[in-house]
Design an enzyme around this catalytic site. Structure first.
Site, PDB file in Angstrom:
ATOM      1  N   LYS A 249     -12.123  -1.512   7.807  1.00 25.89           N
ATOM      2  CA  LYS A 249     -11.432  -2.563   8.552  1.00 25.89           C
ATOM      3  C   LYS A 249     -11.775  -2.462  10.045  1.00 25.89           C
ATOM      4  CE  LYS A 249      -8.102  -2.145   4.915  1.00 25.89           C
ATOM      5  NZ  LYS A 249      -8.341  -3.325   4.077  1.00 25.89           N
TER       6      LYS A 249
ATOM      7  N   ASP B 278      -1.137   6.712   6.515  1.00 19.71           N
ATOM      8  CA  ASP B 278      -2.247   5.862   6.103  1.00 19.71           C
ATOM      9  C   ASP B 278      -2.472   4.885   7.254  1.00 19.71           C
ATOM     10  OD1 ASP B 278      -3.980   3.978   5.086  1.00 19.71           O
ATOM     11  OD2 ASP B 278      -2.742   3.460   3.347  1.00 19.71           O
TER      12      ASP B 278
ATOM     13  N   TRP C 163       0.816  -1.214   0.000  1.00 20.18           N
ATOM     14  CA  TRP C 163       0.000   0.000   0.000  1.00 20.18           C
ATOM     15  C   TRP C 163       0.841   1.252   0.000  1.00 20.18           C
ATOM     16  CZ3 TRP C 163      -4.415  -0.767  -1.934  1.00 20.18           C
ATOM     17  CH2 TRP C 163      -5.092  -1.974  -1.711  1.00 20.18           C
TER      18      TRP C 163
HETATM   19  C1  LIG Z   1      -3.125   0.153   4.448  1.00 17.35           C
HETATM   20  C2  LIG Z   1      -4.122   0.289   3.346  1.00 17.35           C
HETATM   21  N1  LIG Z   1      -4.120   1.410   2.596  1.00 17.35           N
HETATM   22  C3  LIG Z   1      -4.987   1.579   1.579  1.00 17.35           C
HETATM   23  C4  LIG Z   1      -5.901   0.611   1.240  1.00 17.35           C
HETATM   24  C5  LIG Z   1      -6.827   0.858   0.093  1.00 17.35           C
HETATM   25  O1  LIG Z   1      -8.075   1.226   0.631  1.00 17.35           O
HETATM   26  P1  LIG Z   1      -9.350   1.482  -0.284  1.00 17.35           P
HETATM   27  O2  LIG Z   1      -9.703   0.198  -0.904  1.00 17.35           O
HETATM   28  O3  LIG Z   1     -10.357   1.976   0.690  1.00 17.35           O
HETATM   29  O4  LIG Z   1      -8.987   2.514  -1.282  1.00 17.35           O
HETATM   30  C6  LIG Z   1      -5.949  -0.555   2.000  1.00 17.35           C
HETATM   31  C7  LIG Z   1      -6.950  -1.591   1.654  1.00 17.35           C
HETATM   32  O5  LIG Z   1      -6.849  -2.739   1.976  1.00 17.35           O
HETATM   33  C8  LIG Z   1      -5.032  -0.725   3.069  1.00 17.35           C
HETATM   34  O6  LIG Z   1      -5.032  -1.838   3.802  1.00 17.35           O
HETATM   35 MG   LIG Z   2       0.737  -3.149   2.732  1.00 16.04          MG
HETATM   36 MG   LIG Z   3      -7.351  -5.069   0.970  1.00 14.96          MG
END
Ligand SMILES: Cc1ncc(COP(=O)(O)O)c(C=O)c1O
Ligand SMILES: [Mg+2]
Ligand SMILES: [Mg+2]
Ligand SMILES: Cc1ncc(COP(=O)(O)O)c(C=O)c1O
Ligand SMILES: [Mg+2]
Ligand SMILES: [Mg+2]
Lengths: 361, 361
Positions: free
Chosen positions: B197, B173, B102
């Site tokens: 989550k 994040d 991510w």
């Molecule tokens: C740490 C993290 N950042 C970003 C995301 C992406 O989130 P979204 O699907 O809400 O855009 C996720 C999704 O699993 C995540 O775990």
């Molecule tokens: Mg990750």
């Molecule tokens: Mg995911």
């Protein structure tokens, strides 16, 4: 409390059977032991709902394979930016037709992205009471696209014809009248709509986009804003608003069940006619500012003799279980939003109240 | 069917009482005769829910008045673009610390907006098994901000300390560990998290932003993407995802009810310890790739001897009502997501299964 007569402008009332279905299976979706909200967006259970919502939209609209059905977040107001980000390259200009407050906002946001032109406006003293005629439009034959708002939620006007834009792609904000009747989407290059008026709860935006337009859209913008990203990933590039999509699916399934858009149109015309007849029958009490051929079948707008009288109208109606009748804060007056989910019986109830109110004076 | 043991990575399980509350009042919210979904976002009923969600977040986190609580749409992936659009002016550069898939995606998206630098990465062969130490970071003292991912959902690592960035604003994040325990948000200039989550359904993104940062953010971007727009309008500039906010409110209210973040942390530590103890007790069967001091209390990742064995593990667990255990499609292996709503009892059930599986070999 019994369910009220809901004339909200959006978020708006939803068909009771679509809500009941959601209530029934809220803790256990189809015997899976979890709510649809608790399912992975990459699992079979949700994907079936997601794909059903897409195919129901295709089926109800009779949409050709030349179009993508995309689900996005951010509301119609995010599309005000996302449309020019995708479709307005540097060195080009886009045409905007102004017919109300929302088209003005779309124009203002597009200005922050690129070069725009006003190709027509029916504003008089910042108010709009009609849709323009073709002859009033000054369209740029080289424009990247022409933007219009098919139904003007604040002022209660609606396009009952479509402008001829030649080879220039026509883009429409259809937030407040998508699926109000069968429409020939092939007249548009791209359509967007927040779901929260005619087809679902807030939090989900539907985009119908011609495939060639998506292919040729700008690639120098963040991935998350590219229509091509949603097209390539069946709108599952990142986590979609799963419950909003599920509930929209329920609404669309119910729409098909009652007879599809032919039946929806029959009911909507009936509701609009009932209201406009009642207004026109009491010109001493109710005044509809909108020209007849531009009247909206989604938002019926009228005034009473004074703001005080309007307040009384809204308050007395509320006492009798009819809510959502105050006009938008920017326009005042009365606004009766009669989107797809508003039953004919609610409008009959309201017009009876109006006749009685007129009699009492 | 009885509710399953839900170890989904997100959208994830929700506290049953929060769902039951939603089910009870789905057709009639607090005697108003409509669903919360059918209320106007500008009406009293919804606004009370909206403001309660905000103040619950403030209360649970002990958030100071120096911070805005903002609600946006688009998911965390939209913040990958929105953060640099707001905080990275031309001529400046932003630092990214890479600890998983991510954070890589956040970096890639920021590159499409402005100039970025990698200030540290623990990747070895595209896999991440640990959090870096301060000494491994090369931070630019003139960076517009430093971006980090507090919990790495795919690889199962989590920061248990925070980098010292001096005067450079720290942006995090926190999608997969927000509210997993009490945190000192004053260490961050901006935090964002998709709700799906730890704190709600998908379709709503929470942003905690220091007020001075919002004031000095870029104003040459579309209004809909400016944090300042959400701050000035109590996140009601356009129609918010009302039901997602309502459900998040239910989750937050329940979180407070069970004892707030102290109790949440106690349960989460218990769950993590149970799992890691079970893994470590059977090194011949289970292998945790993550270094001990970087282990996540939200996503517990391990491998078995072969992919075939992993498939059998997942399939047998599913038969006993434990779902969501397959690792992310990009990493493989087993991933047990034990977010706030996962009961300790579900983890006890799973660890009993693991011990039995290990015995059977
Ligand atoms: C740490 C993290 N950042 C970003 C995301 C992406 O989130 P979204 O699907 O809400 O855009 C996720 C999704 O699993 C995540 O775990
Ligand atoms: Mg990750
Ligand atoms: Mg995911
Ligand atoms: C025609 C039209 N366009 C755009 C909008 C803005 O939609 P959203 O609040 O989903 O951004 C509205 C909302 O009422 C609308 O009626
Ligand atoms: Mg509105
Ligand atoms: Mg309008």
């Amino acid at each position: 409390m019994a369910r009220v007569h809901n004339f909200n402008a959006g978020p708006a009332g939803l068909p009771l059977p679509a809500l009941e279905r959601a209530q029934r299976e809220l803790l256990d979706f189809e015997g899976t032991g979890m709510s649809i909200m608790e399912h992975s967006h990459r699992g079979k259970a949700f994907e079936a709902v997601h794909n059903e919502a897409i195919s129901l939209l295709r089926q109800l609209l009779g949409l050709s394979d030349d179009y993508h059905v995309l689900f996005m977040q951010g509301g119609a107001a995010m599309q005000f930016a996302v449309v020019p980000m995708n479709l307005l390259p540097p060195g080009r200009s886009a045409d905007y037709i102004l017919t109300g407050g929302w088209s003005e906002k779309a124009l203002e946001e597009a200005k922050r992205v690129g070069t725009v032109r006003v190709a027509g406006s029916t504003a008089v003293d910042k108010r709009y009471t009609r849709i323009p005629h073709q002859g009033e439009l000054s369209l740029d034959p080289n424009a990247a696209y022409v933007h219009m708002t098919t139904n003007n939620t604040l002022f209660g006007t609606q396009w009952h014809w479509l402008p001829d834009t030649g080879d220039v792609p026509l883009v429409a904000d259809m937030s407040s009248d998508i699926l109000w009747r069968k429409m020939d989407i092939s007249r548009f290059a791209l359509v967007y709509a927040g779901a929260q008026k005619n087809i679902g709860p807030s939090g989900i935006t539907v985009v119908l986009a011609r495939k060639d337009l998506v292919d040729s859209a700008r690639k120098d913008i963040p991935v998350i804003f590219r229509y091509a990203t949603y097209a390539a990933n069946n709108s599952l590039y990142n986590t979609p608003p799963t419950f909003a999509i599920y509930l929209m699916r329920n609404v669309l399934a119910y729409t098909l069940e009652i007879g599809g858009l032919e039946e929806v149109e029959r009911r909507n015309r009936k509701k609009g006619e009932l209201l406009y007849e009642t207004i026109d029958a009491h010109p001493d009490v109710f005044r509809a500012p909108v020209e007849k051929e531009s009247r909206s079948f989604m938002n019926v707008v009228f005034r009473l003799a004074s703001e005080e009288m309007e307040k009384r109208f809204v308050a007395e109606a509320a006492k009798e279980g009819m809510v959502g009748l105050a006009g938008h804060r920017s326009t005042g007056g009365i606004r009766v939003s009669i989107y797809n989910a508003v039953p004919v019986a609610s409008v009959e109830r309201l017009t009876a109240f109006m006749r009685d109110f007129a009699k009492r004076g």
